[in-house]
Enzyme design. Structure first.
Site, PDB file in Angstrom:
ATOM      1  CE  LYS A  64      -1.997  -1.145   3.894  1.00  0.00           C
ATOM      2  NZ  LYS A  64      -1.262  -2.401   4.170  1.00  0.00           N
ATOM      3  NE  ARG A 105      -4.677  -0.216   9.224  1.00  0.00           N
ATOM      4  CZ  ARG A 105      -3.395  -0.465   8.985  1.00  0.00           C
ATOM      5  NH1 ARG A 105      -2.855  -1.572   9.384  1.00  0.00           N
ATOM      6  NH2 ARG A 105      -2.659   0.415   8.362  1.00  0.00           N
ATOM      7  NE  ARG A 160       7.884  -3.069   5.917  1.00  0.00           N
ATOM      8  CZ  ARG A 160       6.599  -2.831   6.107  1.00  0.00           C
ATOM      9  NH1 ARG A 160       5.940  -2.077   5.254  1.00  0.00           N
ATOM     10  NH2 ARG A 160       5.966  -3.352   7.124  1.00  0.00           N
ATOM     11  NE  ARG A 169       6.513  -0.845   9.884  1.00  0.00           N
ATOM     12  CZ  ARG A 169       5.394  -0.673   9.188  1.00  0.00           C
ATOM     13  NH1 ARG A 169       5.414   0.077   8.102  1.00  0.00           N
ATOM     14  NH2 ARG A 169       4.274  -1.233   9.555  1.00  0.00           N
ATOM     15  NE  ARG A 211       2.024  -5.182  10.889  1.00  0.00           N
ATOM     16  CZ  ARG A 211       3.056  -4.903  10.092  1.00  0.00           C
ATOM     17  NH1 ARG A 211       4.240  -5.447  10.309  1.00  0.00           N
ATOM     18  NH2 ARG A 211       2.904  -4.062   9.095  1.00  0.00           N
TER      19      ARG A 211
HETATM   20  P1  AP5 Z   1       4.887  -1.664   1.725  1.00  0.00           P
HETATM   21  O1  AP5 Z   1       4.559  -0.751   0.592  1.00  0.00           O
HETATM   22  O2  AP5 Z   1       5.705  -1.126   2.839  1.00  0.00           O
HETATM   23  O3  AP5 Z   1       3.552  -2.374   2.249  1.00  0.00           O
HETATM   24  P2  AP5 Z   1       2.362  -1.798   3.110  1.00  0.00           P
HETATM   25  O4  AP5 Z   1       1.125  -2.483   2.617  1.00  0.00           O
HETATM   26  O5  AP5 Z   1       2.373  -0.312   3.132  1.00  0.00           O
HETATM   27  O6  AP5 Z   1       2.803  -2.434   4.496  1.00  0.00           O
HETATM   28  P3  AP5 Z   1       2.701  -1.888   5.976  1.00  0.00           P
HETATM   29  O7  AP5 Z   1       3.400  -2.910   6.807  1.00  0.00           O
HETATM   30  O8  AP5 Z   1       3.199  -0.487   6.076  1.00  0.00           O
HETATM   31  O9  AP5 Z   1       1.192  -1.983   6.180  1.00  0.00           O
HETATM   32  P4  AP5 Z   1       0.445  -2.013   7.500  1.00  0.00           P
HETATM   33  O10 AP5 Z   1      -0.912  -1.727   7.031  1.00  0.00           O
HETATM   34  O11 AP5 Z   1       0.591  -3.236   8.313  1.00  0.00           O
HETATM   35  O12 AP5 Z   1       1.243  -0.928   8.355  1.00  0.00           O
HETATM   36  P5  AP5 Z   1       0.940   0.601   8.671  1.00  0.00           P
HETATM   37  O13 AP5 Z   1       2.223   1.297   8.667  1.00  0.00           O
HETATM   38  O14 AP5 Z   1      -0.181   1.106   7.865  1.00  0.00           O
HETATM   39  O15 AP5 Z   1       5.595  -2.962   1.086  1.00  0.00           O
HETATM   40  C1  AP5 Z   1       6.098  -3.971   1.910  1.00  0.00           C
HETATM   41  C2  AP5 Z   1       7.464  -4.463   1.351  1.00  0.00           C
HETATM   42  O16 AP5 Z   1       7.264  -5.112   0.101  1.00  0.00           O
HETATM   43  C3  AP5 Z   1       8.436  -3.323   1.084  1.00  0.00           C
HETATM   44  O17 AP5 Z   1       9.724  -3.743   1.425  1.00  0.00           O
HETATM   45  C4  AP5 Z   1       8.303  -3.079  -0.435  1.00  0.00           C
HETATM   46  O18 AP5 Z   1       9.502  -2.568  -0.978  1.00  0.00           O
HETATM   47  C5  AP5 Z   1       7.992  -4.472  -0.955  1.00  0.00           C
HETATM   48  N1  AP5 Z   1       7.101  -4.494  -2.117  1.00  0.00           N
HETATM   49  C6  AP5 Z   1       5.996  -3.731  -2.310  1.00  0.00           C
HETATM   50  N2  AP5 Z   1       5.378  -4.051  -3.470  1.00  0.00           N
HETATM   51  C7  AP5 Z   1       6.105  -5.078  -4.022  1.00  0.00           C
HETATM   52  C8  AP5 Z   1       5.964  -5.866  -5.216  1.00  0.00           C
HETATM   53  N3  AP5 Z   1       4.942  -5.699  -6.074  1.00  0.00           N
HETATM   54  N4  AP5 Z   1       6.892  -6.827  -5.454  1.00  0.00           N
HETATM   55  C9  AP5 Z   1       7.905  -7.033  -4.581  1.00  0.00           C
HETATM   56  N5  AP5 Z   1       8.096  -6.323  -3.437  1.00  0.00           N
HETATM   57  C10 AP5 Z   1       7.210  -5.350  -3.157  1.00  0.00           C
HETATM   58  O19 AP5 Z   1       0.396   0.463  10.172  1.00  0.00           O
HETATM   59  C11 AP5 Z   1       1.240   0.057  11.222  1.00  0.00           C
HETATM   60  C12 AP5 Z   1       0.438  -0.063  12.498  1.00  0.00           C
HETATM   61  O20 AP5 Z   1      -0.166   1.220  12.802  1.00  0.00           O
HETATM   62  C13 AP5 Z   1      -0.744  -1.031  12.472  1.00  0.00           C
HETATM   63  O21 AP5 Z   1      -0.339  -2.359  12.764  1.00  0.00           O
HETATM   64  C14 AP5 Z   1      -1.633  -0.432  13.565  1.00  0.00           C
HETATM   65  O22 AP5 Z   1      -1.163  -0.749  14.855  1.00  0.00           O
HETATM   66  C15 AP5 Z   1      -1.459   1.069  13.375  1.00  0.00           C
HETATM   67  N6  AP5 Z   1      -2.470   1.642  12.464  1.00  0.00           N
HETATM   68  C16 AP5 Z   1      -2.224   2.273  11.270  1.00  0.00           C
HETATM   69  N7  AP5 Z   1      -3.371   2.674  10.698  1.00  0.00           N
HETATM   70  C17 AP5 Z   1      -4.368   2.281  11.539  1.00  0.00           C
HETATM   71  C18 AP5 Z   1      -5.781   2.380  11.488  1.00  0.00           C
HETATM   72  N8  AP5 Z   1      -6.417   2.967  10.451  1.00  0.00           N
HETATM   73  N9  AP5 Z   1      -6.488   1.858  12.515  1.00  0.00           N
HETATM   74  C19 AP5 Z   1      -5.889   1.282  13.582  1.00  0.00           C
HETATM   75  N10 AP5 Z   1      -4.544   1.140  13.685  1.00  0.00           N
HETATM   76  C20 AP5 Z   1      -3.791   1.642  12.678  1.00  0.00           C
END
Ligand code: AP5
Length: 210
Positions: free
Chosen positions: A13, A88, A123, A156, A167
Site C-alpha cells: 500500500k 481499517r 523490508r 521495523r 497483524r
Molecule cells: P509496503 O509498501 O511497505 O507495504 P504496506 O502495505 O504499506 O505495508 P505496511 O506494513 O506499512 O502496512 P500495515 O498496514 O501493516 O502498516 P501501517 O504502517 O499502515 O511494502 C512492503 C514491502 O514489500 C516493502 O519492502 C516493499 O519494498 C515491498 N514491495 C511492495 N510491493 C512489491 C511488489 N509488487 N513486489 C515485490 N516487493 C514489493 O500500520 C502500522 C500499524 O499502525 C498497524 O499495525 C496499527 O497498529 C497502526 N495503524 C495504522 N493505521 C491504523 C488504522 N487505520 N487503525 C488502527 N490502527 C492503525
C-alpha cells in the site's frame, strides 16, 4: 480522485501510494506514518499508540478517526487524496461516511499470506524520513543508506515474524470485511499483486481507468 488503498500488512500500500500520488498529483495520507511520527516526537497520541503498534494490534478507532478527520480538512486535500492504511475497521469507515467523507474508488491489493511472510523479512525503512525499501525487490543504491535523505535503513519493530502473524490475523478479522462494505457501495476494485512494483502500479491505474 479520492482513493482508499486496502490490503494486508506488507501488500504494498505504502509503496503504491507514493507512486500513485505523483501520477495523480494528490497527497498520500498514511495513518501508519502519522502514528510513527507521533511516537518519534513523543506526542500524547504517540504514547497512546505505541504499545498497540508494537504488538501488531490496531490503534483504537477514536484515535484514528480524530487523526484522519483533522488531516482531511487540510488545504492540500481539497482536490483529492490517497488513504493508505485507513479505514481499517467498519467503525472507521462508518465514521467517515457520517462525516460526509466520500470516495471514488477503493483499490484492494490482493496477495497471499505466505508471500507477505516472506516479503516482510526483506523490508527496510529509513529511520529519518520513513522511505521504504526491500533488500531484493526495491534495494537502495547504497546498502543500509536511504536514497532520499541519506538516513540509516532499519527493520521495523513490527516486522518481526511473530508480530507479522498477529497483524495478518487482525487484518483478516477486522479489515477484510471492508471489502464487502465497499463492494456493496460499488467502489471496490480488487487488483492482484504483481511480481514487480511497476507492474502493480500499472494494474492499479488500469483498474482506475487511467
Ligand atoms: P509496503 O509498501 O511497505 O507495504 P504496506 O502495505 O504499506 O505495508 P505496511 O506494513 O506499512 O502496512 P500495515 O498496514 O501493516 O502498516 P501501517 O504502517 O499502515 O511494502 C512492503 C514491502 O514489500 C516493502 O519492502 C516493499 O519494498 C515491498 N514491495 C511492495 N510491493 C512489491 C511488489 N509488487 N513486489 C515485490 N516487493 C514489493 O500500520 C502500522 C500499524 O499502525 C498497524 O499495525 C496499527 O497498529 C497502526 N495503524 C495504522 N493505521 C491504523 C488504522 N487505520 N487503525 C488502527 N490502527 C492503525
Amino acid at each position: 480522485m479520492k482513493l482508499i488503498l486496502l490490503g494486508a500488512p506488507g501488500a504494498g500500500k505504502g509503496t503504491q501510494a507514493e507512486r500513485l500520488c505523483k501520477t495523480l498529483e494528490i497527497p498520500t495520507i498514511s495513518t501508519g506514518n502519522i502514528l510513527r511520527a507521533a511516537i518519534k516526537n513523543g506526542t500524547p497520541t504517540g504514547l497512546k499508540a505505541k504499545s498497540f503498534m508494537d504488538a501488531g494490534k490496531l490503534v483504537p478507532d477514536e484515535v484514528i478517526i480524530g487523526i484522519i478527520t483533522e488531516r482531511l480538512a487540510e488545504e492540500d486535500c481539497r482536490n483529492g487524496y490517497i488513504l493508505d492504511g485507513v479505514p481499517r475497521t467498519i467503525a472507521q469507515a462508518e465514521a467517515m461516511e457520517q462525516a460526509g467523507i466520500v470516495f471514488d474508488a477503493v483499490v484492494s491489493i490482493e496477495i497471499a499470506d505466505e508471500a507477505i511472510m516472506e516479503r516482510m523479512s526483506g523490508r527496510r525503512v529509513c529511520e529519518s524520513c520513513g522511505a521504504s525499501y526491500h533488500l531484493v525487490a526495491v534495494p537502495p543504491k547504497q546498502e543500509g543508506v536511504c536514497d532520499s535523505c541519506g538516513g540509516r535503513l532499519v527493520q521495523r519493530k513490527d516486522d518481526a515474524p511473530e508480530t507479522v502473524k498477529n497483524r495478518l490475523e487482525v487484518y483478516h478479522k477486522e479489515t477484510e470485511p471492508l471489502k464487502a462494505f465497499y463492494k456493496e457501495r460499488g467502489l471496490l476494485k480488487p487488483v492482484e499483486n504483481q511480481k514487480g512494483v511497476e507492474d502493480t502500479t500499472q494494474a492499479i491505474l488500469r483498474a482506475l481507468g487511467r
